[in-house]
Each structure stands twice: as structure tokens, then as C-alpha cells.
Design an enzyme around this catalytic site. Structure first.
Site, short mmCIF file in Angstrom:
data_model
loop_
_atom_site.label_atom_id
_atom_site.label_comp_id
_atom_site.label_asym_id
_atom_site.label_seq_id
_atom_site.Cartn_x
_atom_site.Cartn_y
_atom_site.Cartn_z
N GLU A 200 -6.02 -10.80 -1.66
CA GLU A 200 -6.89 -10.61 -0.49
C GLU A 200 -8.36 -10.55 -0.90
OE1 GLU A 200 -5.56 -7.35 1.99
OE2 GLU A 200 -3.47 -7.74 1.54
N GLU B 23 0.79 -1.25 0.00
CA GLU B 23 0.00 0.00 0.00
C GLU B 23 0.81 1.30 0.00
OE1 GLU B 23 -2.80 -0.38 3.22
OE2 GLU B 23 -3.78 -2.09 2.31
N ASP C 115 -12.20 -10.73 -1.36
CA ASP C 115 -13.50 -10.95 -0.72
C ASP C 115 -14.50 -10.02 -1.41
OD1 ASP C 115 -12.71 -8.52 0.57
OD2 ASP C 115 -12.35 -9.52 2.48
C1 XIL Z 1 -6.33 -6.71 7.99
C2 XIL Z 1 -6.66 -7.93 8.82
O1 XIL Z 1 -7.55 -8.74 8.13
C3 XIL Z 1 -7.24 -7.50 10.12
O2 XIL Z 1 -7.39 -8.62 10.98
C4 XIL Z 1 -6.39 -6.44 10.78
O3 XIL Z 1 -7.04 -5.98 11.92
C5 XIL Z 1 -6.12 -5.29 9.87
O4 XIL Z 1 -5.55 -5.79 8.68
N1 XIL Z 1 -5.09 -5.00 3.40
C6 XIL Z 1 -4.03 -5.71 3.89
C7 XIL Z 1 -4.23 -6.60 5.05
O5 XIL Z 1 -2.95 -5.70 3.30
O6 XIL Z 1 -3.09 -6.73 5.83
C8 XIL Z 1 -5.40 -6.17 5.89
O7 XIL Z 1 -5.62 -7.14 6.88
C9 XIL Z 1 -6.63 -5.97 5.03
C10 XIL Z 1 -6.39 -4.95 3.97
#
Ligand code: XIL
Length: 454
Positions: free
Chosen positions: A360, A237, A362
Site C-alpha cells: 500500500e 492489521e 504512498d
Molecule cells: C483505505 C481506503 O483507501 C479508503 O478508501 C477507505 O476509506 C479506508 O481504507 N490500510 C489498509 C487499507 O489495509 O484497506 C486502507 O484502505 C488503508 C490503510
């Protein structure tokens, strides 16, 4: 226990989440309503704690069922099904059987088998879910990412004191079950320990010291998991929606202290350090909102610059926290959230010779730009068949895209396993979401059928 660990970072994360994930946490927390992600990002700014605490917070919960930050919120409950479903859920494993229609008697292939010739299928797990959801994991996934356990604050909470236990347990589970492991994430603006950017006497760490700390962390961590973690999200990010770098001039939780103190060169330095620590590891740049034209172009330019300098970058991670439909609000970033734009990102990045992974995935039921409140938060009761079908259709179109690009996509990972354990259900507002392929009882949803039905 680790909950607490993470909860701190969560606060920041929270902010972040709003920003980052479309769906996510729009941080509605405060109002209890969801707004737009981008709006959220702004909103979060100060409301920090408010939402924060609640919002993302919960996330860490992951499966732990604990709640974390949000204090008091259970991550379970949401899906109705709880871990108790686990055993019953086992059925879920085999459940792959349902709905795949047209397959021979022995039943349809499970998810990972179905995609075996295309790319690995992964899931993010936490320190509990790899056990509570083991049946589903073993049946349907062949890759794992630790949801929080490999983040900076989890591995080096105190300077030079590395705590690998929780991550090691997850990695050992993966190794035992012949699953690949993606490492997430070495350098990120969120979920960092306070000492990292401090000089120890109330001021900001010097540039040289921070660089040394960053390299030391990367070196220690990557060497520790060498031979077990095949790919790392080295930098997470680092870019903004408009294609500029994430700098230090942003709200707490959103700003990058890495950039503020080191300038953009921290990115190249991080990749070089990771490569030195494990020359065999595949090194990824990971980010969200890749479907926004300006952001994908900014990421492309940044990556091209790195490659031109000979920096060892091997791939790009598309977080892909998506929503059931794009936003209709023209000023909302999610107005760009469609298959065509995601396809352009894949083509752009792969034109640089880079691999692409969906890291990631969803699909939230909530639409960015729409305001929700207690009475419109989804529950198992209001997650109707029609909505399930709509979510399935959204999953179908994105997987069609991923399959179309199988020659450059080297992995697709879901951010969770089943709806009873998702970071999107951890707002203090109590808002629950149902974004994955398996329901709270660990049974396959129509979305599952859509993904394996080809
Ligand atoms: C999120 C986790 O799912 C949570 O449990 C935590 O509280 C915050 O981070 N982008 C990312 C991940 O790169 O690391 C994030 O994960 C979700 C968004």
C-alpha cells in the site's frame, strides 16, 4: 452508491487510519491539523466522528470521485487535475518518457516494464478509477488491488448475501489487461458490517457463530475469485505498535472484535480456511508500521508461531504508508520510519522463508508530529519543485531497498494511481496530499523519474 456502503465502515476506518498510516490521516480532521499518527490514534478515540467523518472517510472515495463519507468533500480537486485529465492524462501514460534520462529514442520503459525482472508493480483501484485512470494503469502497472471492493462490508453487507459485482468488474479489467490481482482483505477489524459481530438481539455473537461466519465468508469469497486472485491479504492489521496483539480493549474503530470474541486463534483459522478454499493462492499477513522495531518483532513472533504450527502463511505485506521524512518527535512512531528499519523488517520476515510484498505504498507530504492547519495544508501551488525533489529522493531510497531485496520481494503496490485520487486527500478538514508518482493531470512527477531512474 457504494460510497454509502463504505462510508459506514469509513468511520471506523477513520480511526483506524490515523493509527495505521503514518501519514495518513492523522486525523487532523477535527482540528484541521495534522498531528502525529500515534497521537492521532489516541485522539481518535473519542473524536471519532469528528475526524472520522471527515478523515479517512473520504478515503473510499478513491477514484469515484465521490466523496463518501466525508460528505461533501471531493476527492478530486485536490490535485488540481481532475479526471478530466484522464484523456489528457493519457499522455501521462506515454509520459513515462519524460525524465528517465539516458534512455534510447523510443523512450524510457514504463514503470512495470522497467521492473519486469524484479517484481510486479501494482496500484490500488476503486470502482471508478480503473476506468478514469485506465490509460495510466495499462501503461505502467501490471497488478491491481481493489481499494475497498473486496472488504467484508463490500462483499457481504447482509448475512449470506454476497455482492460481487463491483469487485468482479475490477477483476475483469485486470484479466482483460493481463494484470495480476491481489485480494484485500479477508479478515480485518475495520470496514465490517454490523451484523457480523451481533447475535441479532442486541448482544454479541457467540464464539462458535463468529467462527462459522468467518470461515463461511473466507470460503465463499476465496472460491469466487479462485484462479483470478493470486494472492490474498488474509488477515490485516492484527498487531499493535508495541508488538502485542490488537485486542478488543481499544477505542471504537481501533479494536479488534475478532480478537475480542475469538482470541488470537482467529488468525490461524483464517489462513487455514483460505488455503482450503484455494490451495494455489498465496496467503499474506498484512500490516503497517513495520519499521517500528517492537512491532516488526511482534509480527515476526506471531508468524513464526503460525509457521511452527503448520499454518499456511506464505508472505507478509508491508503497507508502507510513508511520509516525506521521519518524525523528529521521539515519542512519535514515525521516528523509526527509515530505510534501515524497513530493511530489517524485510530481512526478519524473509528469514522465516516468507515472501514479502509492499502492498500500500504512498509517501505523504505531511510529517508526523508536526501540526498543520488550513494555512499550511499543501496545495498544488505550495507543492513546490523543492518538495517534489524531496519526495522523489524519499521514493528513490525506498526503491533502492526494494530492489536490493528483489529475491524476496514479490510485488510492490501503490495505494492509488495519481494524486487526483488518493485516500490521503479525503479529510473533512479539506487537507490535500500528493503522495503518488503521477500528478493530478496524470503526468509523471519527479518521484516517477526517481523510481524508474536506475
Ligand atoms: C483505505 C481506503 O483507501 C479508503 O478508501 C477507505 O476509506 C479506508 O481504507 N490500510 C489498509 C487499507 O489495509 O484497506 C486502507 O484502505 C488503508 C490503510
Amino acid at each position: 452508491m457504494r460510497k454509502n456502503l463504505i462510508s459506514i465502515g469509513l468511520l471506523s476506518c477513520l480511526l483506524w487510519s490515523c493509527t495505521s498510516s503514518t501519514s495518513a490521516p492523522d486525523d487532523d480532521a477535527a482540528t484541521g491539523a495534522t498531528t502525529t499518527s500515534s497521537a492521532a490514534s489516541t485522539a481518535q478515540t473519542s473524536g471519532t466522528s469528528a475526524s472520522a467523518g471527515g478523515g479517512a472517510g473520504g478515503s473510499d472515495a478513491g477514484g469515484s470521485g465521490s466523496t463518501s463519507a466525508g460528505g461533501g468533500e471531493t476527492n478530486e480537486g485536490g490535485g488540481g487535475g481532475t479526471d478530466s485529465a484522464t484523456s489528457g492524462g493519457t499522455g501521462g501514460a506515454g509520459a513515462g518518457g519524460e525524465g528517465t534520462g539516458g534512455m534510447p529514442d523510443e523512450g524510457p520503459k514504463n514503470l512495470a516494464e522497467k521492473y519486469a525482472s524484479l517484481f510486479p508493480i501494482g496500484a490500488a483501484v476503486d470502482s471508478q478509477s480503473y476506468m478514469t485512470h485506465a490509460a495510466l494503469l495499462k501503461a505502467h502497472f501490471n497488478s491491481i488491488t481493489a481499494e475497498n471492493e473486496m472488504k467484508f462490508e463490500s462483499l457481504q453487507r447482509n448475512e449470506n448475501s454476497f455482492t460481487y459485482d463491483a469487485a468482479d468488474r475490477i477483476v475483469n479489467f485486470a484479466v482483460t489487461n493481463k494484470m495480476k490481482v491481489r485480494g484485500h482483505a479477508l479478515v480485518w477489524h475495520s470496514q465490517n458490517p454490523a451484523w457480523l459481530f451481533s447475535n441479532g438481539s442486541g448482544g454479541t455473537v457467540s464464539r462458535q457463530t463468529l467462527l462459522t461466519r468467518m470461515k463461511n465468508h473466507i470460503s465463499n469469497v476465496v472460491r469466487h475469485f479462485r484462479g483470478k486472485v493470486y494472492a490474498w491479504d488474509v488477515v490485516n492489521e492484527a498487531m499493535m505498535e508495541d508488538g502485542s496483539y490488537r485486542t478488543g480493549n481499544l477505542a471504537d474503530g481501533q479494536r479488534s472484535r475478532w480478537h475480542e470474541i475469538l482470541g488470537e486463534s482467529y488468525i490461524a483459522e483464517a489462513f487455514k480456511a483460505a488455503h482450503e478454499a484455494d490451495p494455489d493462492a498465496k496467503l499474506y499477513y498484512n500490516d503497517f508500521y513495520n519499521y517500528i522495531p517492537a512491532k516488526q518483532q511482534g509480527i515476526y513472533n506471531m508468524l513464526k508461531g503460525l509457521l511452527d504450527q503448520g499454518v499456511p502463511v506464505h508472505g507478509v505485506g508491508l503497507q508502507a504508508h510513508l511520509n516525506i521524512e521521519p518524525s523528529t518527535v521521539t515519542t512519535n512512531q514515525a521516528v523509526h520510519q527509515n530505510v534501515a528499519n524497513m530493511g530489517k523488517a524485510i530481512e526478519l520476515y524473509s528469514s522465516l522463508g516468507l515472501d514479502v510484498q509492499v502492498t500500500e505504498l504512498d509517501i505523504s507530504l505531511y510529517i508526523p508530529g508536526v501540526t498543520y492547519n488550513q494555512s499550511t495544508f499543501y496545495t498544488t501551488a505550495t507543492f513546490t519543485d523543492a518538495l517534489k525533489a524531496k519526495q522523489a529522493a524519499r521514493y528513490r531510497e525506498f526503491f533502492e531497498l526494494f530492489r536490493k531485496h528483489k529475491s524476496v520481494i514479490t510485488g510492490v503496490t501503490f495505494w492509488g494511481i495519481a494524486d487526483d485520487n488518493t485516500w490521503l486527500s479525503e479529510f473533512s478538514s479539506g487537507r490535500k496530499d500528493f503522495p503518488l508518482l503521477f500528478d493530478g493531470n496524470h503526468n509523471p512527477k519527479p518521484a516517477y523519474d526517481a523510481v524508474v531512474g536506475f
